[in-house]
Design a protein around this motif. Structure first.
Motif, PDB file in Angstrom:
ATOM      1  N   ARG B  71     -23.561  47.652  16.126  1.00 24.77           N
ATOM      2  CA  ARG B  71     -24.988  47.856  15.534  1.00 24.77           C
ATOM      3  C   ARG B  71     -25.888  46.826  15.832  1.00 24.77           C
ATOM      4  O   ARG B  71     -26.980  46.628  15.028  1.00 24.77           O
ATOM      5  CB  ARG B  71     -24.668  47.933  13.939  1.00 24.77           C
ATOM      6  N   LEU B  72     -25.460  45.660  16.449  1.00 23.60           N
ATOM      7  CA  LEU B  72     -26.068  44.510  16.721  1.00 23.60           C
ATOM      8  C   LEU B  72     -27.600  44.855  17.389  1.00 23.60           C
ATOM      9  O   LEU B  72     -27.582  45.673  18.350  1.00 23.60           O
ATOM     10  CB  LEU B  72     -25.404  43.549  17.764  1.00 23.60           C
ATOM     11  N   HIS B  73     -28.615  44.274  16.785  1.00 26.14           N
ATOM     12  CA  HIS B  73     -29.924  44.552  17.029  1.00 26.14           C
ATOM     13  C   HIS B  73     -30.271  43.794  18.354  1.00 26.14           C
ATOM     14  O   HIS B  73     -29.772  42.561  18.468  1.00 26.14           O
ATOM     15  CB  HIS B  73     -30.885  44.037  16.087  1.00 26.14           C
ATOM     16  N   PRO B  74     -30.965  44.394  19.496  1.00 29.16           N
ATOM     17  CA  PRO B  74     -31.075  44.087  20.814  1.00 29.16           C
ATOM     18  C   PRO B  74     -32.014  42.757  20.684  1.00 29.16           C
ATOM     19  O   PRO B  74     -32.173  41.735  21.577  1.00 29.16           O
ATOM     20  CB  PRO B  74     -31.457  45.037  21.429  1.00 29.16           C
ATOM     21  N   ASP B  75     -32.971  42.944  19.757  1.00 29.00           N
ATOM     22  CA  ASP B  75     -34.181  41.785  19.330  1.00 29.00           C
ATOM     23  C   ASP B  75     -34.363  41.364  18.131  1.00 29.00           C
ATOM     24  O   ASP B  75     -35.108  41.686  17.477  1.00 29.00           O
ATOM     25  CB  ASP B  75     -35.073  42.819  20.077  1.00 29.00           C
ATOM     26  N   PRO B  76     -33.347  40.581  17.894  1.00 30.49           N
ATOM     27  CA  PRO B  76     -32.964  40.043  16.325  1.00 30.49           C
ATOM     28  C   PRO B  76     -34.205  39.132  16.190  1.00 30.49           C
ATOM     29  O   PRO B  76     -35.090  38.624  16.800  1.00 30.49           O
ATOM     30  CB  PRO B  76     -31.812  39.140  16.338  1.00 30.49           C
ATOM     31  N   TYR B  77     -34.805  39.173  14.805  1.00 28.61           N
ATOM     32  CA  TYR B  77     -36.034  38.325  14.221  1.00 28.61           C
ATOM     33  C   TYR B  77     -35.300  36.938  14.133  1.00 28.61           C
ATOM     34  O   TYR B  77     -34.316  36.509  13.731  1.00 28.61           O
ATOM     35  CB  TYR B  77     -36.159  38.798  12.745  1.00 28.61           C
ATOM     36  N   ILE B  78     -36.312  36.012  14.773  1.00 32.08           N
ATOM     37  CA  ILE B  78     -35.880  34.640  14.778  1.00 32.08           C
ATOM     38  C   ILE B  78     -37.222  33.953  14.132  1.00 32.08           C
ATOM     39  O   ILE B  78     -38.261  34.132  14.706  1.00 32.08           O
ATOM     40  CB  ILE B  78     -35.821  34.234  16.064  1.00 32.08           C
ATOM     41  N   PRO B  79     -37.044  33.360  12.986  1.00 32.06           N
ATOM     42  CA  PRO B  79     -38.199  32.531  12.561  1.00 32.06           C
ATOM     43  C   PRO B  79     -38.962  31.698  13.545  1.00 32.06           C
ATOM     44  O   PRO B  79     -38.135  31.162  14.293  1.00 32.06           O
ATOM     45  CB  PRO B  79     -37.536  31.721  11.328  1.00 32.06           C
ATOM     46  N   PRO B  80     -40.174  31.638  13.473  1.00 35.21           N
ATOM     47  CA  PRO B  80     -40.828  30.980  14.449  1.00 35.21           C
ATOM     48  C   PRO B  80     -40.558  29.481  14.920  1.00 35.21           C
ATOM     49  O   PRO B  80     -40.408  29.160  15.847  1.00 35.21           O
ATOM     50  CB  PRO B  80     -42.322  30.986  13.922  1.00 35.21           C
ATOM     51  N   SER B  81     -40.146  28.954  13.595  1.00 44.35           N
ATOM     52  CA  SER B  81     -39.819  27.452  13.958  1.00 44.35           C
ATOM     53  C   SER B  81     -38.263  27.164  14.212  1.00 44.35           C
ATOM     54  O   SER B  81     -37.884  26.052  14.465  1.00 44.35           O
ATOM     55  CB  SER B  81     -40.211  26.641  12.735  1.00 44.35           C
ATOM     56  N   MET B  82     -37.592  28.130  14.414  1.00 41.16           N
ATOM     57  CA  MET B  82     -36.105  27.933  14.736  1.00 41.16           C
ATOM     58  C   MET B  82     -35.925  28.120  16.233  1.00 41.16           C
ATOM     59  O   MET B  82     -36.870  28.317  16.953  1.00 41.16           O
ATOM     60  CB  MET B  82     -35.276  29.064  14.068  1.00 41.16           C
ATOM     61  N   PRO B  83     -35.023  27.442  16.589  1.00 35.73           N
ATOM     62  CA  PRO B  83     -34.498  27.797  18.163  1.00 35.73           C
ATOM     63  C   PRO B  83     -34.682  28.895  18.649  1.00 35.73           C
ATOM     64  O   PRO B  83     -34.179  29.839  17.968  1.00 35.73           O
ATOM     65  CB  PRO B  83     -33.204  26.961  18.314  1.00 35.73           C
ATOM     66  N   GLY B  84     -35.590  29.043  19.905  1.00 36.64           N
ATOM     67  CA  GLY B  84     -35.547  30.649  20.186  1.00 36.64           C
ATOM     68  C   GLY B  84     -36.881  31.153  19.543  1.00 36.64           C
ATOM     69  O   GLY B  84     -37.203  32.173  20.044  1.00 36.64           O
ATOM     70  N   GLY B  85     -37.301  30.726  18.462  1.00 37.19           N
ATOM     71  CA  GLY B  85     -38.383  31.238  17.920  1.00 37.19           C
ATOM     72  C   GLY B  85     -39.729  30.984  18.830  1.00 37.19           C
ATOM     73  O   GLY B  85     -39.709  30.328  19.561  1.00 37.19           O
ATOM     74  N   THR B  86     -40.786  31.644  18.341  1.00 33.20           N
ATOM     75  CA  THR B  86     -41.964  31.421  19.130  1.00 33.20           C
ATOM     76  C   THR B  86     -42.612  29.984  19.099  1.00 33.20           C
ATOM     77  O   THR B  86     -43.750  29.848  19.733  1.00 33.20           O
ATOM     78  CB  THR B  86     -43.153  32.668  18.543  1.00 33.20           C
ATOM     79  N   LYS B  87     -42.309  29.389  17.852  1.00 34.18           N
ATOM     80  CA  LYS B  87     -43.065  28.121  17.709  1.00 34.18           C
ATOM     81  C   LYS B  87     -42.033  27.062  17.784  1.00 34.18           C
ATOM     82  O   LYS B  87     -42.516  25.609  17.794  1.00 34.18           O
ATOM     83  CB  LYS B  87     -43.431  27.991  16.310  1.00 34.18           C
ATOM     84  N   TRP B  88     -40.988  27.274  18.488  1.00 29.90           N
ATOM     85  CA  TRP B  88     -39.853  26.112  18.627  1.00 29.90           C
ATOM     86  C   TRP B  88     -40.317  25.378  19.558  1.00 29.90           C
ATOM     87  O   TRP B  88     -40.828  25.603  20.765  1.00 29.90           O
ATOM     88  CB  TRP B  88     -38.580  26.960  18.748  1.00 29.90           C
ATOM     89  N   GLU B  89     -40.454  24.120  19.188  1.00 32.81           N
ATOM     90  CA  GLU B  89     -40.809  22.998  20.405  1.00 32.81           C
ATOM     91  C   GLU B  89     -42.175  23.036  20.677  1.00 32.81           C
ATOM     92  O   GLU B  89     -42.573  22.449  21.762  1.00 32.81           O
ATOM     93  CB  GLU B  89     -39.669  22.939  21.427  1.00 32.81           C
ATOM     94  N   ARG B  90     -43.093  23.916  20.057  1.00 29.99           N
ATOM     95  CA  ARG B  90     -44.363  23.774  20.320  1.00 29.99           C
ATOM     96  C   ARG B  90     -45.166  22.389  20.005  1.00 29.99           C
ATOM     97  O   ARG B  90     -44.863  22.004  18.999  1.00 29.99           O
ATOM     98  CB  ARG B  90     -45.076  25.047  19.907  1.00 29.99           C
ATOM     99  N   ASN B  91     -45.808  21.855  20.977  1.00 32.23           N
ATOM    100  CA  ASN B  91     -46.753  20.620  20.605  1.00 32.23           C
ATOM    101  C   ASN B  91     -45.888  19.417  19.958  1.00 32.23           C
ATOM    102  O   ASN B  91     -46.056  19.172  19.108  1.00 32.23           O
ATOM    103  CB  ASN B  91     -47.626  21.060  19.398  1.00 32.23           C
ATOM    104  N   ILE B  92     -44.546  19.399  21.017  1.00 30.60           N
ATOM    105  CA  ILE B  92     -43.842  18.338  20.414  1.00 30.60           C
ATOM    106  C   ILE B  92     -44.562  16.895  20.485  1.00 30.60           C
ATOM    107  O   ILE B  92     -45.522  16.698  21.641  1.00 30.60           O
ATOM    108  CB  ILE B  92     -42.602  18.240  21.138  1.00 30.60           C
ATOM    109  N   PRO B  93     -44.518  16.191  19.408  1.00 31.09           N
ATOM    110  CA  PRO B  93     -45.184  14.743  19.712  1.00 31.09           C
ATOM    111  C   PRO B  93     -44.585  13.994  20.716  1.00 31.09           C
ATOM    112  O   PRO B  93     -43.668  14.106  20.895  1.00 31.09           O
ATOM    113  CB  PRO B  93     -44.844  14.194  18.316  1.00 31.09           C
ATOM    114  N   PRO B  94     -45.567  13.217  21.584  1.00 31.32           N
ATOM    115  CA  PRO B  94     -45.092  12.594  22.636  1.00 31.32           C
ATOM    116  C   PRO B  94     -44.059  11.286  22.092  1.00 31.32           C
ATOM    117  O   PRO B  94     -44.182  10.858  21.001  1.00 31.32           O
ATOM    118  CB  PRO B  94     -46.484  11.566  23.112  1.00 31.32           C
ATOM    119  N   THR B  95     -43.163  11.083  23.058  1.00 30.92           N
ATOM    120  CA  THR B  95     -42.137  10.128  22.664  1.00 30.92           C
ATOM    121  C   THR B  95     -42.764   8.502  22.513  1.00 30.92           C
ATOM    122  O   THR B  95     -43.815   8.411  23.115  1.00 30.92           O
ATOM    123  CB  THR B  95     -41.224  10.072  23.678  1.00 30.92           C
ATOM    124  N   ILE B  96     -42.395   7.905  21.712  1.00 30.74           N
ATOM    125  CA  ILE B  96     -43.001   6.565  21.376  1.00 30.74           C
ATOM    126  C   ILE B  96     -42.477   5.688  22.646  1.00 30.74           C
ATOM    127  O   ILE B  96     -43.094   5.031  23.088  1.00 30.74           O
ATOM    128  CB  ILE B  96     -42.718   6.151  20.104  1.00 30.74           C
TER     129      ILE B  96
END
Lengths: 508, 108
Positions: B71-96
């Motif tokens: 029954r596994l969904h082919p396109d599971p919901y991923i919260p935006p900020s989680m790995p694989g989500g739409t917001k994951w690693e977006r606008n990472i602050p530059p390294t110091i």
């Protein structure tokens, strides 16, 4: 596929001796039809890649969505609006429209273009039915509309295709910017499964998206109606195989378009709230800087078609002058405007109405939801869902078979040619040869005086030989140049022969 | 509460329960419909609550995992900020830290 386009240009140049518009277009009627067909198909490959036609479409939704475990991030929605609605994807289509005087003389190329366009429109619409990412739904709708445009080009209705480009730019930019407003206001949520009920929170954005969707699904007298509906009618009015194919798929696609557009509206704005509470608490209408473009685009999405349709696609309009050429054989605008049965003309609008109401029913009412969930509970329904949600598994085929094959070939070329043969006879081989020569020469230093006298004798003999060989060969006067050549050959032979590392090993 | 199950076992059962619930929500979307299905999943777990025999448990888990996989969904919901989500690693602050090694050496 840009390579195909380049080869197309080369073929044009080979055939016409020029790639100047005027020369090519004026000579096109006198050229061999097979050659024109080949050129048309090569131009089509370029247009297919740029305008996201089957089977080269996968980059477009790929630029929208986040591929899991990849570093590519999705585009910001204003960028999507710019490149997917107005500028980038329409370039391929513009190429086809502009090449109309060439394409018109190859019915085979036109047939292929029609089939590709109609198939793409249908394919993308079916994929769009079950996507869950807000932007990906709109991306598939873009591919579907591009399919319509390419279909219109294949049916020789270049002006209609161009008008659909312009209309599509208005309502698709509106949809993308509206989607951006929704995503931004809703805690960057893109999954339509976690939205719902936003009509209470974002009434203006809802209105804008609704206008865009209605225009997209060719609601009568909105902008999209004047081009999209006309494309379907013109397809029927061709009374040909490709025309009928395009008409059937185009009409079905119209219904599917209505379904997925209203599925989006329904899931995002209408149904029961499915998102998190904090997202609703923080949702807010977009700022003025967003509202103004949405408003302008909404106005154009409503009125542009009504105002400008006679200019672009009116019967007997000479707006395009000589820029677009339609062979008199292929003109079907009069047939489409005045002689089609009413049922054919109304069919797309009718299917759209059914699709739209079905989507609202299924995704808004509980009974409808239970019905569609019941479908995905069955094994067949799940398979169909997975197939459509996976975009006909094109990406899977590409990633598993084509890309791996390409990488393997690249690895072989790199290992066998670039860093293999070329290195061996090139830089590495040269330096190796010289080193070996030096090593071998150094072994001549034995410290035995008789050996040295042997070297002196051999050297003297070879020098004499070198100097006098030209005289032995023919009795002409010795020319320095010839002699020099012999010396060089002699030295090179010496270096190469004595570089043999085989000798080296034997000694050791 | 004393129990005859190991903590690893309990973690695994909880994970299975969560995965089933999430997968069901991916398909169903609406929570009012999902609620009924969640209760059915819960009932299934409750039915086997007192099974302690390891072989019987292994069979039950195998069956549950198989039904989940089917029954596994082919396109599971991923919260935006989680790995694989739409917001994951977006606008990472530059390294110091300096980006290149040669910048790390103190100039002044």
């Amino acid at each position: 596929m840009d390579m195909g386009l380049s080869i197309g240009f080369f073929a044009l140049f080979a055939l016409f001796g020029s790639i100047d518009y005027a020369t090519v277009f004026s000579l096109a009627p006198f050229m061999n039809e097979t050659a024109i067909t080949i050129i048309g198909l090569l131009l089509l490959t370029g247009a297919m890649a740029k305008s996201a036609q089957i089977p080269l479409h996968s980059w477009l939704p790929g630029s929208m969505e986040v591929k899991r475990f990849s570093v590519n991030k999705n585009l910001p929605t204003p960028v999507s609006a710019l490149i997917h609605a107005a500028t980038l994807v329409t370039a391929g289509l513009y190429l086809l429209v502009r090449s109309s005087p060439v394409l018109e003389y190859s019915s085979t190329a036109l047939l292929v273009i029609t089939l590709v366009g109609a198939s793409t429109a249908f394919f993308a619409a079916t994929c769009g039915l079950v996507q869950n990412d807000l932007k990906r739904i709109i991306a598939f709708s873009t591919i579907s509309q591009l399919g319509y445009m390419v279909m219109a080009v294949g049916l020789s209705q270049y002006n209609v295709a161009l008008m659909h480009v312009v209309n599509h730019a208005f309502f698709k930019a509106l949809l993308f910017l509206g989607a951006g407003a929704v995503i931004h206001s809703f805690s960057d949520q893109q999954d339509v499964r976690k939205m719902g009920g936003l009509i209470q929170f974002l009434p203006f954005t809802y209105t804008a998206m609704l206008v865009g969707s209605l225009s997209l699904l060719a609601t009568p007298w909105l902008t999209g109606f004047y081009s999209k509906d006309l494309i379907i009618e013109l397809a029927y009015a061709q009374y040909s195989f490709s025309g009928t194919y395009a008409f059937i798929l185009g009409s079905l696609t119209a219904g599917l378009t209505a379904f997925y557009s209203f599925r989006l509206i329904s899931l995002v704005f209408l149904t029961v709230p499915n998102g998190t509470k904090s997202a609703y608490l923080h949702s807010h209408e977009a700022s003025t800087a967003v509202i103004i473009p949405l408003f302008i685009l909404a106005l154009f999405s409503i009125f542009f078609g009504y105002v400008f349709s006679d200019l672009f696609v009116g019967v007997g309009s000479d707006f395009f002058g000589n820029a677009i050429f339609t062979h008199p054989r292929n003109i079907s605008i009069i047939e489409a405007e005045f002689s089609l049965p009413l049922i054919i003309k109304l069919l797309p609008a009718f299917l759209s109405l059914i699709g739209a109401s079905l989507a609202v029913f299924i995704y808004h009412s509980k009974n409808g939801s239970q019905f569609i969930i019941g479908l995905t509970d069955t094994a067949l329904g799940k398979k169909v869902y997975t197939f459509l949600n996976g975009k006909y598994l094109f990406d899977v085929v590409y990633n598993n078979y084509l890309i791996a094959g390409g990488l393997n070939i690249g690895y072989l070329i790199s290992k066998l040619l670039d860093r293999g043969v070329i290195e061996l006879i090139g830089p590495y081989g040269l330096s190796n040869t010289l080193t070996n020569t030096g090593v071998n020469f150094s072994k001549l230093d034995t410290g035995v005086i008789t050996t040295y006298s042997l070297y002196i004798t051999i050297g003297l003999l070879s020098l004499i030989f070198l100097v006098f060989t030209p005289i032995l060969l023919d009795n002409s006067i010795i020319i320095i140049k010839e002699e020099m050549r012999l010396v060089i050959i002699y030295l090179a032979a010496l270096v190469l022969v004595s570089s043999n590392s085989f000798l080296n090993k034997k000694e050791n | 509460m004393s129990t005859s199950f190991s903590s690893a076992h309990r973690l695994y059962v909880k994970s299975l329960y969560r995965r089933m619930l999430k997968n069901e929500l991916d398909w169903v979307v609406r929570r009012d419909i999902w609620r009924g299905r969640a209760m059915m999943i819960r009932a299934e777990f409750e039915r086997n609550r007192d099974v302690t025999e390891p072989r019987a448990l292994a069979q039950i888990f195998e069956k549950a995992e198989a039904s989940l996989a089917s029954r596994l969904h082919p396109d599971p919901y991923i919260p935006p900020s989680m790995p694989g989500g739409t917001k994951w690693e977006r606008n990472i602050p530059p390294t110091i830290a300096p980006i290149y090694d040669h910048m790390a050496a103190a100039h002044h």
